[in-house]
Design a protein around this motif. Sequence first.
Motif, short mmCIF file in Angstrom:
data_model
loop_
_atom_site.label_atom_id
_atom_site.label_comp_id
_atom_site.label_asym_id
_atom_site.label_seq_id
_atom_site.Cartn_x
_atom_site.Cartn_y
_atom_site.Cartn_z
N GLY A 181 0.90 -1.37 -0.09
CA GLY A 181 -0.10 -0.04 0.03
C GLY A 181 0.79 1.31 0.03
O GLY A 181 2.01 1.28 0.75
N ILE A 182 0.38 2.25 -0.86
CA ILE A 182 1.32 3.54 -0.90
C ILE A 182 0.40 4.53 -0.68
O ILE A 182 -1.10 4.33 -0.78
CB ILE A 182 2.03 3.64 -2.24
CG1 ILE A 182 0.91 3.79 -3.30
CG2 ILE A 182 2.97 2.61 -2.53
CD1 ILE A 182 1.41 4.26 -4.61
N LYS A 192 5.62 1.93 -8.98
CA LYS A 192 5.53 0.60 -9.75
C LYS A 192 7.01 0.31 -10.43
O LYS A 192 7.34 -1.06 -10.34
CB LYS A 192 4.57 0.64 -11.09
CG LYS A 192 3.00 0.62 -10.25
CD LYS A 192 2.04 0.99 -11.59
CE LYS A 192 2.13 -0.27 -12.90
NZ LYS A 192 1.21 -0.04 -13.57
N GLN A 193 7.59 1.23 -10.75
CA GLN A 193 8.84 1.16 -11.07
C GLN A 193 9.85 0.56 -10.18
O GLN A 193 10.66 -0.06 -10.53
CB GLN A 193 9.53 2.46 -11.98
CG GLN A 193 10.78 2.59 -12.58
CD GLN A 193 10.86 1.64 -13.75
OE1 GLN A 193 9.91 1.43 -14.22
NE2 GLN A 193 12.10 0.82 -13.93
N ILE A 194 10.03 0.85 -8.95
CA ILE A 194 10.86 0.55 -8.06
C ILE A 194 10.48 -0.83 -7.64
O ILE A 194 11.42 -1.74 -7.60
CB ILE A 194 10.52 1.51 -6.82
CG1 ILE A 194 11.12 2.83 -6.82
CG2 ILE A 194 11.16 0.80 -5.54
CD1 ILE A 194 10.73 3.78 -5.98
N GLU A 245 11.39 -6.68 2.88
CA GLU A 245 12.53 -5.63 3.55
C GLU A 245 13.18 -4.73 2.38
O GLU A 245 13.14 -3.57 2.83
CB GLU A 245 13.84 -6.40 3.96
CG GLU A 245 14.65 -5.52 4.64
CD GLU A 245 15.91 -6.34 5.39
OE1 GLU A 245 16.69 -5.74 5.69
OE2 GLU A 245 15.75 -7.61 5.43
N ASN A 246 13.43 -4.98 1.31
CA ASN A 246 13.87 -4.11 0.35
C ASN A 246 12.89 -3.15 -0.21
O ASN A 246 13.23 -1.76 -0.54
CB ASN A 246 14.50 -4.93 -0.85
CG ASN A 246 15.71 -5.62 -0.42
OD1 ASN A 246 16.52 -5.29 0.31
ND2 ASN A 246 15.95 -6.81 -1.30
N ILE A 247 11.56 -3.41 -0.34
CA ILE A 247 10.54 -2.49 -0.61
C ILE A 247 10.51 -1.56 0.45
O ILE A 247 10.42 -0.29 0.02
CB ILE A 247 9.24 -3.23 -0.85
CG1 ILE A 247 9.21 -4.06 -1.82
CG2 ILE A 247 7.99 -2.37 -0.73
CD1 ILE A 247 8.02 -5.04 -2.04
N ARG A 250 13.62 0.80 0.38
CA ARG A 250 13.69 1.57 -1.05
C ARG A 250 12.58 2.72 -1.21
O ARG A 250 12.79 3.75 -1.71
CB ARG A 250 13.69 0.80 -2.48
CG ARG A 250 13.83 1.33 -3.63
CD ARG A 250 15.03 1.90 -3.86
NE ARG A 250 15.14 2.46 -5.26
CZ ARG A 250 15.22 2.00 -6.38
NH1 ARG A 250 15.14 0.51 -6.57
NH2 ARG A 250 15.22 2.70 -7.53
N PHE A 251 11.28 2.42 -0.65
CA PHE A 251 10.43 3.58 -0.41
C PHE A 251 10.68 4.54 0.49
O PHE A 251 10.34 5.67 0.11
CB PHE A 251 9.15 2.63 0.02
CG PHE A 251 8.21 2.19 -1.17
CD1 PHE A 251 8.90 1.98 -2.59
CD2 PHE A 251 7.06 1.73 -1.02
CE1 PHE A 251 7.95 1.28 -3.51
CE2 PHE A 251 6.38 1.15 -2.08
CZ PHE A 251 6.73 0.70 -3.37
N ASP A 252 11.43 4.04 1.59
CA ASP A 252 11.60 5.35 2.50
C ASP A 252 12.70 6.07 1.95
O ASP A 252 12.74 7.34 1.95
CB ASP A 252 12.49 4.50 3.72
CG ASP A 252 11.15 3.85 4.55
OD1 ASP A 252 10.20 4.23 4.22
OD2 ASP A 252 11.69 2.97 5.47
N ALA A 253 13.71 5.51 1.11
CA ALA A 253 14.76 6.35 0.49
C ALA A 253 14.12 7.08 -0.56
O ALA A 253 14.74 8.36 -0.68
CB ALA A 253 15.82 5.17 -0.10
N GLU A 254 13.14 6.67 -1.26
CA GLU A 254 12.73 7.47 -2.49
C GLU A 254 11.54 8.37 -1.85
O GLU A 254 10.90 9.12 -2.81
CB GLU A 254 11.98 6.58 -3.55
CG GLU A 254 13.00 5.60 -4.01
CD GLU A 254 14.23 6.41 -5.02
OE1 GLU A 254 13.85 7.64 -5.44
OE2 GLU A 254 15.28 5.63 -5.39
N GLY A 255 11.17 8.30 -0.72
CA GLY A 255 10.10 9.26 -0.06
C GLY A 255 8.62 8.83 -0.50
O GLY A 255 7.81 9.53 -0.57
N ILE A 256 8.58 7.44 -0.74
CA ILE A 256 7.27 7.08 -0.97
C ILE A 256 6.45 6.48 0.35
O ILE A 256 7.07 5.51 1.00
CB ILE A 256 6.93 6.10 -2.15
CG1 ILE A 256 7.51 6.46 -3.46
CG2 ILE A 256 5.84 5.30 -2.32
CD1 ILE A 256 7.73 5.40 -4.62
N GLY A 257 5.57 7.15 0.80
CA GLY A 257 4.75 6.65 2.07
C GLY A 257 4.18 5.33 1.79
O GLY A 257 3.31 5.31 1.05
#
Length: 271
Positions: A181-182, A192-194, A245-247, A250-257
Amino acid sequence: MDVNALIEQYGPQALDIGIQLGGALAIVLIGYWVAKIISGLLEKTMTKRGVDPSLSGFITKLVFFTIMALVIIPALAHIGIQTTSVLAALGAAGLAVGLALQGSLANFAAGVLLIAFRPCRVGDWVEAGGCAGSVQSISLFSTILLTGDNKKVIIPNSKVMSDAITNYSAQPNRRVDLVVGISYDADLKKAKQILLELVAADERILKDPAPVVQVAELADSSVNLICRPWAATSNYWPVRWDLVENIKLRFDAEGIGIPYPQMDVHFHKEA
């Protein structure tokens, strides 16, 4: 009474009895020989075809004793014993034993089906009889599972066969089903690209079938994406854990909440 008189009086009867006993013994010996040959050939055939040893041993003994029972009946009739009453007594005894052991017989019948049709094998991870674990052994009366926390669970075979059996090890590949969920204000295409990049970067994930990353639902507090890559069954859990874990990283690093359930409460002041 002298010996000659005894021979004259009882000799013919003794001779007839001896002939009858000899004939009955010959019937039993011939039947035993035939039963050994047939059961031996059956055992060799099942061994060549890879039938489970416990099942093949049981079937071999069952065939042997069935033939011997069929042989003993005419042998008894040959010496003048009324076999009708014997058969009636055996039938009544069999009925009584069957009623007394109906639970065990149900487990036994289910065990034969489990061994014959092989819905699971030793070493498979299954859900059966309300439990989940690795199959340690399958006998004629019970199935033993070893759970993930190393507990041994003994399940009666009748319970195993009366419910659905889910075998997670039966197929070489499994699909990893993730729902991510985002937040509604996040960049959907970037998310989606991530996910696609993370899936492509893991060498354990199969290229065929191709992974699926799509929008699944516009939920109350999040946009839910599905991520469905395929992996070898032996790699299922490592791939799933690493991907989750990687999701997150990576979401934290890209600013996707990644939102969590929340409720907005509004207070209205009355005039």
